[in-house]
Design an enzyme around this catalytic site. Structure first.
Site, mmCIF file in Angstrom:
data_model
loop_
_atom_site.group_PDB
_atom_site.id
_atom_site.type_symbol
_atom_site.label_atom_id
_atom_site.label_comp_id
_atom_site.label_asym_id
_atom_site.label_seq_id
_atom_site.Cartn_x
_atom_site.Cartn_y
_atom_site.Cartn_z
ATOM 1 N N SER A 19 3.867 -5.512 -11.831
ATOM 2 C CA SER A 19 4.621 -4.384 -11.452
ATOM 3 C C SER A 19 6.080 -4.983 -11.542
ATOM 4 C CB SER A 19 4.244 -4.194 -9.881
ATOM 5 O OG SER A 19 5.646 -3.361 -9.224
ATOM 6 N N TYR A 74 3.877 -6.312 -0.754
ATOM 7 C CA TYR A 74 3.190 -5.845 -2.118
ATOM 8 C C TYR A 74 3.665 -6.818 -3.408
ATOM 9 C CZ TYR A 74 2.270 -3.022 -6.306
ATOM 10 O OH TYR A 74 1.860 -2.732 -7.442
#
Length: 224
Positions: free
Chosen positions: A29, A54
């Site tokens: 990501s 995250y």
């Protein structure tokens, strides 16, 4: 939950992959870059200062993938994805959530007063990048997968208004904890090493998503 899936689950998947002699391609990501003010983000500037739990699990995931490569020579590819969108996007993500609320005549909340910028990547371009990583002869390669064209949140809503033919009622709100002000991909490595290039314009991707949303059977997006 992030730790269970993105770290423990990843370890299980890596072991299974090594057991059958396959190549492992990891969906990382853009969040691994944190709030680094240097734009666009290049693959070598990850500062290991995540802005959210995250993001921390994605950094841990990359480290785990590389550790398996170092120990077992497992061939790996890492795609740092920048805000993927398109048909079948998860309903809790911005474009999907905004569109449904706009069609239902409900207001939408724009965090960071609508000034945050994101590098949006259409799902078909992401699939193409995954296939190229799988087919690559490199034993370990990390690449950014983005459009190299960041869009401000307020401009995203403008585009949704055009594609849906409705006006949005906007509520401006402060930035949320864990959100970064900008993501912006340097995609030169993906171009040079994979021959990959984003082919979808943001405007066309938004139109394709909105066309898909209107056709969902048994789930009328105009009903709140």
């Amino acid at each position: 939950l992030y730790l269970d899936i993105n770290v423990v689950g990843l370890q299980n998947t890596l072991l299974a992959t090594a057991g059958v002699g396959a190549k492992f391609v990891f969906a990382s990501s853009s969040s691994v870059y944190g709030a680094d003010p240097r734009h666009p983000f290049s693959e070598d500037q990850m500062n290991v200062r995540p802005e959210s739990p995250y993001a921390a699990t994605k950094i841990a995931g990359e480290a785990l993938v590389y550790a398996h490569h170092a120990v077992s020579k497992l061939p790996i590819g890492i795609a740092r994805l920048f805000t993927v969108f398109g048909p079948r996007q998860r309903p809790d993500l911005a474009i999907h959530g905004f569109a449904r609320k706009m069609l239902a005549g409900r207001s939408i909340e724009l965090f960071d007063h609508g000034q945050a910028i994101r590098d949006y990547t259409f799902v078909d371009d992401v699939v193409d990048a995954f296939v190229r990583l799988i087919d690559s002869n490199e034993s370990a390669l990390t690449v950014n997968i983005g459009s190299h064209r960041p869009i401000r949140t307020s401009a995203l809503v403008d585009e949704l208004e055009r594609a849906l033919g409705v006006s949005a009622t906007r509520i401006l709100a402060p930035a949320q904890p864990g959100d970064v002000p900008a993501t912006y991909a340097d995609i030169s490595r993906a171009r040079e090493r994979l021959g990959w290039e984003p082919r979808w314009r943001f405007e066309d991707g938004v139109a394709a998503f909105c066309d898909w949303l209107r056709l969902q059977p048994g789930d009328d997006p105009t009903v709140s």
